[in-house]
Design a protein around this motif. Sequence first.
Motif, PDB file in Angstrom:
ATOM      1  N   ARG A  97       0.954  -1.519  -0.168  1.00 13.51           N
ATOM      2  CA  ARG A  97       0.036   0.124   0.007  1.00 13.51           C
ATOM      3  C   ARG A  97       1.083   1.194  -0.533  1.00 13.51           C
ATOM      4  NH1 ARG A  97      -5.479  -0.062   3.258  1.00 13.51           N
ATOM      5  NH2 ARG A  97      -6.234   1.359   0.923  1.00 13.51           N
ATOM      6  N   ARG A  98       1.922   1.392   1.164  1.00 10.60           N
ATOM      7  CA  ARG A  98       2.871   2.521   0.719  1.00 10.60           C
ATOM      8  C   ARG A  98       3.575   2.487  -0.731  1.00 10.60           C
ATOM      9  NH1 ARG A  98       4.587   0.636   6.228  1.00 10.60           N
ATOM     10  NH2 ARG A  98       6.419  -0.442   4.533  1.00 10.60           N
ATOM     11  N   GLN A  99       3.545   1.520  -1.080  1.00 11.21           N
ATOM     12  CA  GLN A  99       4.561   2.375  -2.808  1.00 11.21           C
ATOM     13  C   GLN A  99       3.448   2.059  -3.568  1.00 11.21           C
ATOM     14  OE1 GLN A  99       6.114  -2.420  -3.136  1.00 11.21           O
ATOM     15  NE2 GLN A  99       8.198  -1.086  -3.236  1.00 11.21           N
ATOM     16  N   ALA A 100       2.038   1.870  -3.756  1.00 14.15           N
ATOM     17  CA  ALA A 100       1.674   1.929  -4.175  1.00 14.15           C
ATOM     18  C   ALA A 100       1.326   3.483  -4.405  1.00 14.15           C
ATOM     19  CB  ALA A 100      -0.032   1.522  -4.111  1.00 14.15           C
ATOM     20  N   ASN A 101       0.174   3.974  -3.155  1.00 17.17           N
ATOM     21  CA  ASN A 101       0.093   5.193  -3.010  1.00 17.17           C
ATOM     22  C   ASN A 101       1.171   6.696  -2.988  1.00 17.17           C
ATOM     23  OD1 ASN A 101      -2.573   5.696  -1.801  1.00 17.17           O
ATOM     24  ND2 ASN A 101      -1.620   3.436  -1.261  1.00 17.17           N
ATOM     25  N   ASP A 102       3.059   5.759  -3.165  1.00 17.97           N
ATOM     26  CA  ASP A 102       3.553   6.384  -3.884  1.00 17.97           C
ATOM     27  C   ASP A 102       3.946   6.704  -5.288  1.00 17.97           C
ATOM     28  OD1 ASP A 102       4.806   7.049  -0.950  1.00 17.97           O
ATOM     29  OD2 ASP A 102       6.072   5.459  -0.670  1.00 17.97           O
ATOM     30  N   PHE A 103       3.097   6.596  -6.013  1.00 19.89           N
ATOM     31  CA  PHE A 103       2.831   6.398  -7.428  1.00 19.89           C
ATOM     32  C   PHE A 103       3.365   8.271  -8.237  1.00 19.89           C
ATOM     33  CE2 PHE A 103      -1.487   7.304  -6.843  1.00 19.89           C
ATOM     34  CZ  PHE A 103      -1.492   8.369  -8.280  1.00 19.89           C
ATOM     35  N   GLY A 104       2.630   8.880  -7.245  1.00 27.24           N
ATOM     36  CA  GLY A 104       3.181   9.997  -7.409  1.00 27.24           C
ATOM     37  C   GLY A 104       1.860  11.169  -8.051  1.00 27.24           C
ATOM     38  N   GLY A 105       0.934  10.716  -7.242  1.00 24.72           N
ATOM     39  CA  GLY A 105      -0.125  11.726  -7.474  1.00 24.72           C
ATOM     40  C   GLY A 105      -1.626  11.428  -6.045  1.00 24.72           C
ATOM     41  N   GLU A 106      -2.962  10.653  -6.618  1.00 24.51           N
ATOM     42  CA  GLU A 106      -3.524  11.028  -5.603  1.00 24.51           C
ATOM     43  C   GLU A 106      -4.549   9.855  -6.173  1.00 24.51           C
ATOM     44  OE1 GLU A 106      -6.353  13.693  -4.495  1.00 24.51           O
ATOM     45  OE2 GLU A 106      -6.451  14.892  -6.817  1.00 24.51           O
ATOM     46  N   ILE A 107      -5.451   9.377  -5.216  1.00 21.96           N
ATOM     47  CA  ILE A 107      -6.093   8.140  -5.402  1.00 21.96           C
ATOM     48  C   ILE A 107      -7.659   8.975  -5.276  1.00 21.96           C
ATOM     49  CG2 ILE A 107      -7.612   5.598  -4.820  1.00 21.96           C
ATOM     50  CD1 ILE A 107      -4.374   4.927  -4.837  1.00 21.96           C
ATOM     51  N   ILE A 108      -8.473   8.849  -6.116  1.00 24.87           N
ATOM     52  CA  ILE A 108     -10.142   9.735  -5.517  1.00 24.87           C
ATOM     53  C   ILE A 108     -11.046   7.902  -5.931  1.00 24.87           C
ATOM     54  CG2 ILE A 108      -9.529  11.429  -6.183  1.00 24.87           C
ATOM     55  CD1 ILE A 108     -11.016  11.050  -9.202  1.00 24.87           C
ATOM     56  N   GLU A 109     -12.070   8.017  -5.512  1.00 24.84           N
ATOM     57  CA  GLU A 109     -13.317   7.459  -5.559  1.00 24.84           C
ATOM     58  C   GLU A 109     -14.790   7.871  -6.539  1.00 24.84           C
ATOM     59  OE1 GLU A 109     -13.864   5.048  -2.102  1.00 24.84           O
ATOM     60  OE2 GLU A 109     -11.852   4.154  -1.586  1.00 24.84           O
ATOM     61  N   LEU A 110     -15.190   7.748  -6.957  1.00 30.37           N
ATOM     62  CA  LEU A 110     -16.344   7.961  -7.630  1.00 30.37           C
ATOM     63  C   LEU A 110     -17.651   6.766  -7.753  1.00 30.37           C
ATOM     64  CD1 LEU A 110     -13.988   9.909 -10.505  1.00 30.37           C
ATOM     65  CD2 LEU A 110     -15.317  10.967  -8.510  1.00 30.37           C
ATOM     66  N   THR A 111     -18.652   7.683  -7.899  1.00 33.91           N
ATOM     67  CA  THR A 111     -19.597   6.790  -7.743  1.00 33.91           C
ATOM     68  C   THR A 111     -21.019   7.357  -8.269  1.00 33.91           C
ATOM     69  OG1 THR A 111     -20.542   5.318  -7.128  1.00 33.91           O
ATOM     70  CG2 THR A 111     -20.827   6.584  -5.052  1.00 33.91           C
ATOM     71  N   GLY A 112     -21.523   7.777  -9.080  1.00 32.66           N
ATOM     72  CA  GLY A 112     -23.002   8.898  -8.584  1.00 32.66           C
ATOM     73  C   GLY A 112     -23.014   9.599  -9.774  1.00 32.66           C
ATOM     74  N   ASN A 113     -23.046  10.663  -9.535  1.00 33.27           N
ATOM     75  CA  ASN A 113     -23.458  12.682 -10.412  1.00 33.27           C
ATOM     76  C   ASN A 113     -21.598  12.942  -9.861  1.00 33.27           C
ATOM     77  OD1 ASN A 113     -25.792  12.088 -11.420  1.00 33.27           O
ATOM     78  ND2 ASN A 113     -26.487  13.277  -9.098  1.00 33.27           N
ATOM     79  N   ASP A 114     -20.773  12.182  -9.126  1.00 36.53           N
ATOM     80  CA  ASP A 114     -19.629  12.718  -9.286  1.00 36.53           C
ATOM     81  C   ASP A 114     -18.343  11.713 -10.125  1.00 36.53           C
ATOM     82  OD1 ASP A 114     -20.180  14.332  -6.769  1.00 36.53           O
ATOM     83  OD2 ASP A 114     -19.021  12.237  -6.006  1.00 36.53           O
ATOM     84  N   ILE A 115     -19.259  10.828 -11.267  1.00 40.49           N
ATOM     85  CA  ILE A 115     -18.612  10.289 -12.455  1.00 40.49           C
ATOM     86  C   ILE A 115     -19.055  11.709 -13.705  1.00 40.49           C
ATOM     87  CG2 ILE A 115     -18.878   8.213 -13.602  1.00 40.49           C
ATOM     88  CD1 ILE A 115     -19.189   7.211 -11.633  1.00 40.49           C
ATOM     89  N   ARG A 116     -17.814  12.245 -14.215  1.00 39.76           N
ATOM     90  CA  ARG A 116     -18.365  12.611 -15.809  1.00 39.76           C
ATOM     91  C   ARG A 116     -16.930  11.663 -16.656  1.00 39.76           C
ATOM     92  NH1 ARG A 116     -15.359  16.045 -12.083  1.00 39.76           N
ATOM     93  NH2 ARG A 116     -13.239  16.090 -13.476  1.00 39.76           N
TER      94      ARG A 116
END
Length: 395
Positions: free
Chosen positions: A210-229
């Motif tokens: 998890r540490r390695q994955a989250n160090d990829f240089g950006g952020e991870i977001i979760e989207l559902t419903g109307n937040d999906i464009r």
Amino acid sequence: MNETQIIITLHDSLARIDAADWDACACPETANGARPQDPFTTHRFLKALEDSGSVGPGSGWQPQYLTAELDGQIIACAPLFAKSHSQGEYIFDHNWAHAYERAGGRYYPKLQMAVPFTPVTGRRFLTRPGFEQTGRSALIQGAVQICDRNDLSSLHVTFCTEAEAEAGEQMGLMARASQQFHWVNAGYADFAGFLASLSSRKRKNIRKERRQANDFGGEIIELTGNDIRREHWDSIWRFYQDTGARKWGTPYLTRAFFDRAHETLRNDVLLVLAMRDGNAVAGAMNMIGASALYGRYWGCVEDHPCLHFELCYYRAIDYAIRHGLNRVEAGAQGEHKLARGYLPVPTHSLHWVRDAGFADAIAQYLKAERQAVAQDIDILTAYGPFRKTEMEDHE
């Protein structure tokens, strides 16, 4: 059919079946506004496949939706397709087809009762509450008679429930077992609670990943419903094409499916995206059921260590815990899921073959296969990542 008041009908388009009638059988729990237990058999999901051209002419999946009607009311229905190949099913019968045709038979077309391209367990004999046994029996008898009267080689009901497999076997169909890896929520308060149930070595490994994955240089977001464009679907399509090209050649879904998903399926979808500088570099698409999260598609345009595990497995587990879901189903295959908390579980299918001699040979094969699958599940479960007391709880 012995009971003439039950009318069996084939429909070449879901547009010919009222959505309310279909969903009254497929997801009656939604009548009061609840989320469907199985988002894949809803009218809107199957209609999206059809409207987008993912199934229909040229796809090898020709819709033949089946309904059973009693006294003017649809009491049961099933997602049924005439197949000209065995692609996109995930319960493999290619060897059966080759043997059947070497013996001089014609294996295709066959009938497939399934959700196309979707290795997810769910009801295949969709019935209104109160008509479970009557409706299921009518659908099975109707589908078998359609095969027999049209000289079709076989009927295959894939990723059905265990109860349906038992009922179908009692009606003369052959039961088959396979396996997948599912994560089960043991009432964890949070992801840390899940980690605490693992052996020390596995717990440390997941934290490291998890540490390695989250160090990829950006952020991870979760989207559902109307937040999906709409632009998010552009990224999902790119990821889907990339993974599809590497795994099975030609992607099964069309680009239009994702446009249709934006219009009718956004509330059923969870997107987990790895974003950097405003662009998605990797992502996973999940479908949300009333009690389960279903991992469907993953892809990336850049390779980063462990990002696949984070987006597809760990974020799915975390979402399930936070939303009180019972399990995560992460799709077909993948023994690498075992080390990440996903244990093997059996999956079920039913088969009917018109040629009696060939059916006998398959029945013998399936008997041995079921024993092998059960042994594999026992062995793999013993190698699971949970502490011994936790493993005993899962048995």
